[in-house]
Design a protein around this motif. Sequence first.
Motif, mmCIF file in Angstrom:
data_model
loop_
_atom_site.group_PDB
_atom_site.id
_atom_site.type_symbol
_atom_site.label_atom_id
_atom_site.label_comp_id
_atom_site.label_asym_id
_atom_site.label_seq_id
_atom_site.Cartn_x
_atom_site.Cartn_y
_atom_site.Cartn_z
ATOM 1 N N ARG A 62 0.844 -1.187 0.000
ATOM 2 C CA ARG A 62 0.000 0.000 0.000
ATOM 3 C C ARG A 62 0.879 1.236 0.000
ATOM 4 N NH1 ARG A 62 -5.250 -0.835 -1.549
ATOM 5 N NH2 ARG A 62 -5.954 -2.824 -0.690
ATOM 6 N N GLY A 63 0.492 2.216 -0.814
ATOM 7 C CA GLY A 63 1.248 3.444 -0.902
ATOM 8 C C GLY A 63 0.935 4.385 0.233
ATOM 9 N N PRO A 64 1.488 5.609 0.194
ATOM 10 C CA PRO A 64 1.266 6.568 1.277
ATOM 11 C C PRO A 64 -0.197 6.982 1.426
ATOM 12 C CG PRO A 64 2.388 7.598 -0.576
ATOM 13 C CD PRO A 64 2.384 6.133 -0.845
ATOM 14 N N GLU A 65 -0.967 6.891 0.357
ATOM 15 C CA GLU A 65 -2.384 7.248 0.412
ATOM 16 C C GLU A 65 -3.283 6.023 0.275
ATOM 17 O OE1 GLU A 65 -3.038 10.173 -2.544
ATOM 18 O OE2 GLU A 65 -1.688 11.654 -1.650
ATOM 19 N N GLY A 66 -2.734 4.849 0.497
ATOM 20 C CA GLY A 66 -3.511 3.626 0.443
ATOM 21 C C GLY A 66 -3.663 3.025 -0.932
ATOM 22 N N GLN A 67 -2.994 3.590 -1.953
ATOM 23 C CA GLN A 67 -3.119 3.059 -3.302
ATOM 24 C C GLN A 67 -2.368 1.731 -3.414
ATOM 25 O OE1 GLN A 67 -1.483 5.723 -2.259
ATOM 26 N NE2 GLN A 67 0.019 6.482 -3.736
ATOM 27 N N PRO A 68 -2.909 0.771 -4.188
ATOM 28 C CA PRO A 68 -2.247 -0.534 -4.316
ATOM 29 C C PRO A 68 -0.978 -0.428 -5.157
ATOM 30 C CG PRO A 68 -4.147 -0.421 -5.766
ATOM 31 C CD PRO A 68 -4.176 0.833 -4.951
ATOM 32 N N GLY A 69 -0.107 -1.403 -4.964
ATOM 33 C CA GLY A 69 1.156 -1.447 -5.697
ATOM 34 C C GLY A 69 2.265 -1.995 -4.818
ATOM 35 N N LEU A 70 3.475 -1.886 -5.293
ATOM 36 C CA LEU A 70 4.654 -2.309 -4.540
ATOM 37 C C LEU A 70 5.442 -1.067 -4.159
ATOM 38 C CD1 LEU A 70 5.776 -5.368 -6.707
ATOM 39 C CD2 LEU A 70 4.378 -5.386 -4.635
ATOM 40 N N TRP A 71 5.690 -0.917 -2.878
ATOM 41 C CA TRP A 71 6.335 0.277 -2.361
ATOM 42 C C TRP A 71 7.441 -0.134 -1.395
ATOM 43 C CZ3 TRP A 71 4.157 5.049 -3.978
ATOM 44 C CH2 TRP A 71 2.947 4.915 -4.664
ATOM 45 N N VAL A 72 8.426 0.746 -1.239
ATOM 46 C CA VAL A 72 9.548 0.443 -0.361
ATOM 47 C C VAL A 72 10.048 1.736 0.276
ATOM 48 C CG1 VAL A 72 11.341 0.696 -2.131
ATOM 49 C CG2 VAL A 72 11.717 -0.859 -0.215
ATOM 50 N N ARG A 73 10.601 1.620 1.473
ATOM 51 C CA ARG A 73 11.181 2.750 2.183
ATOM 52 C C ARG A 73 12.702 2.701 2.084
ATOM 53 N NH1 ARG A 73 7.210 4.876 5.695
ATOM 54 N NH2 ARG A 73 5.458 3.430 6.000
ATOM 55 N N GLU A 74 13.329 3.848 2.192
ATOM 56 C CA GLU A 74 14.791 3.901 2.172
ATOM 57 C C GLU A 74 15.350 3.304 3.458
ATOM 58 O OE1 GLU A 74 18.454 7.098 1.578
ATOM 59 O OE2 GLU A 74 16.433 7.813 2.034
ATOM 60 N N VAL A 75 16.377 2.484 3.313
ATOM 61 C CA VAL A 75 17.070 1.890 4.452
ATOM 62 C C VAL A 75 18.545 2.260 4.331
ATOM 63 C CG1 VAL A 75 17.686 -0.233 5.654
ATOM 64 C CG2 VAL A 75 15.443 -0.012 4.605
ATOM 65 N N SER A 76 19.110 2.834 5.361
ATOM 66 C CA SER A 76 20.520 3.244 5.344
ATOM 67 C C SER A 76 21.121 2.983 6.718
ATOM 68 C CB SER A 76 20.651 4.720 4.966
ATOM 69 O OG SER A 76 19.960 5.535 5.894
ATOM 70 N N ARG A 77 22.432 3.114 6.791
ATOM 71 C CA ARG A 77 23.143 2.889 8.046
ATOM 72 C C ARG A 77 23.747 4.210 8.514
ATOM 73 N NH1 ARG A 77 24.808 -1.413 10.885
ATOM 74 N NH2 ARG A 77 23.998 -2.818 9.286
ATOM 75 N N PRO A 102 26.233 6.765 10.871
ATOM 76 C CA PRO A 102 27.661 6.674 11.232
ATOM 77 C C PRO A 102 27.924 5.845 12.479
ATOM 78 C CG PRO A 102 27.101 8.910 10.567
ATOM 79 C CD PRO A 102 25.818 8.150 10.651
ATOM 80 N N LEU A 103 26.917 5.713 13.352
ATOM 81 C CA LEU A 103 27.085 4.905 14.561
ATOM 82 C C LEU A 103 26.803 3.430 14.330
ATOM 83 C CD1 LEU A 103 25.450 7.299 17.191
ATOM 84 C CD2 LEU A 103 27.882 7.005 16.643
ATOM 85 N N GLY A 104 26.445 3.081 13.093
ATOM 86 C CA GLY A 104 26.223 1.680 12.763
ATOM 87 C C GLY A 104 24.806 1.202 12.910
ATOM 88 N N GLN A 105 23.868 2.106 13.175
ATOM 89 C CA GLN A 105 22.480 1.711 13.341
ATOM 90 C C GLN A 105 21.740 1.787 12.005
ATOM 91 O OE1 GLN A 105 21.049 4.399 16.340
ATOM 92 N NE2 GLN A 105 21.965 3.248 18.029
ATOM 93 N N ILE A 106 20.721 0.942 11.859
ATOM 94 C CA ILE A 106 19.894 0.930 10.654
ATOM 95 C C ILE A 106 18.826 2.022 10.776
ATOM 96 C CG2 ILE A 106 18.306 -0.412 9.247
ATOM 97 C CD1 ILE A 106 21.155 -1.279 8.981
ATOM 98 N N GLU A 107 18.741 2.844 9.763
ATOM 99 C CA GLU A 107 17.780 3.943 9.762
ATOM 100 C C GLU A 107 16.754 3.716 8.664
ATOM 101 O OE1 GLU A 107 19.254 7.844 8.657
ATOM 102 O OE2 GLU A 107 18.139 8.717 10.334
ATOM 103 N N LEU A 108 15.489 3.766 9.009
ATOM 104 C CA LEU A 108 14.390 3.536 8.073
ATOM 105 C C LEU A 108 13.719 4.854 7.732
ATOM 106 C CD1 LEU A 108 12.764 1.300 6.610
ATOM 107 C CD2 LEU A 108 11.209 1.290 8.566
ATOM 108 N N GLY A 109 13.659 5.149 6.432
ATOM 109 C CA GLY A 109 13.047 6.394 5.996
ATOM 110 C C GLY A 109 11.536 6.376 6.151
ATOM 111 N N GLN A 110 10.948 7.570 6.083
ATOM 112 C CA GLN A 110 9.501 7.711 6.243
ATOM 113 C C GLN A 110 8.761 7.693 4.905
ATOM 114 O OE1 GLN A 110 7.997 7.677 9.199
ATOM 115 N NE2 GLN A 110 10.017 7.482 10.181
ATOM 116 N N GLU A 111 9.406 8.153 3.857
ATOM 117 C CA GLU A 111 8.726 8.275 2.570
ATOM 118 C C GLU A 111 8.731 6.939 1.825
ATOM 119 O OE1 GLU A 111 8.821 11.124 -1.430
ATOM 120 O OE2 GLU A 111 10.203 11.464 0.242
ATOM 121 N N LEU A 112 7.615 6.656 1.151
ATOM 122 C CA LEU A 112 7.481 5.444 0.349
ATOM 123 C C LEU A 112 7.740 5.759 -1.114
ATOM 124 C CD1 LEU A 112 4.286 3.843 1.921
ATOM 125 C CD2 LEU A 112 6.587 2.900 1.995
ATOM 126 N N TYR A 113 8.474 4.835 -1.787
ATOM 127 C CA TYR A 113 8.787 4.996 -3.201
ATOM 128 C C TYR A 113 8.245 3.780 -3.956
ATOM 129 C CZ TYR A 113 12.037 8.561 -1.577
ATOM 130 O OH TYR A 113 12.586 9.676 -0.993
#
Length: 228
Positions: A72-87, A89-100
């Motif tokens: 589900r997209g940011p407004e509930g629309q169907p499809g395949l969506w993914v969030r940004e995942v990055s690391r 500097p302290l080594g922790q995994i950070e998950l973005g808020q925006e869907l692409y």
Amino acid sequence: MTQPMQTTPTPARREVPRWRRRLFRSPLAIAGLVFIGVFVLVAAFAPFISPYSPVEQNLRGTYVPPMRVEFRGPEGQPGLWVREVSRTPLGQIELGQELYPIKFFVRGEPWVWWGGLLRSDLHLFGVDGPIKFYLLGADEQGRDILSRLAHGAWISLSIGLIAVAIGLSVGVPVGLVSGYFAGTFDLVAQRVVEVMLSFPGILLAIVLVATLGTGLTNVMIAVGIAAI
């Protein structure tokens, strides 16, 4: 006086070969064929299946886990969506808020395959946005694992085919000549093969690579000699 009815002869039923009957009755054999077929297709079309280059590094994406795909997209629309995942500097995994959105048959990095026979920039899938989509995660240098697996399939398939070809082209003629003429040649051939069999196959290949030097060609030769 009635005439006897003429019947059309029934054509003889073609008998299915025994090997084909046994093949299609074995679920394990069919599963193996499917697995090999998928492996060959992945190896043959590795740049098209790979979203990125197998050697491209992203130091902000080291050891990134497989990305979670949302339906589900940011407004509930169907499809395949993914969030940004990055690391961080302290080594922790950070998950973005925006869907692409994930798109199929997208234009990306140009690639050349089959010695220049295939040239394109079309990829099976990609993300419509400024982020990297690591479906299977990334390694210690931020390289896409899926892309490396797809290109590695081609290398593994090449090594296997060429090594087996070397083993057959040498081992079969020597075995035929040894069995036909027997005598001294057969005795010498058997002693040579017994010496080779006294070493584990992987150890013999390592010794041959250490002797011949590193490189993909030398690995193929080493594995081929071990298969003789």
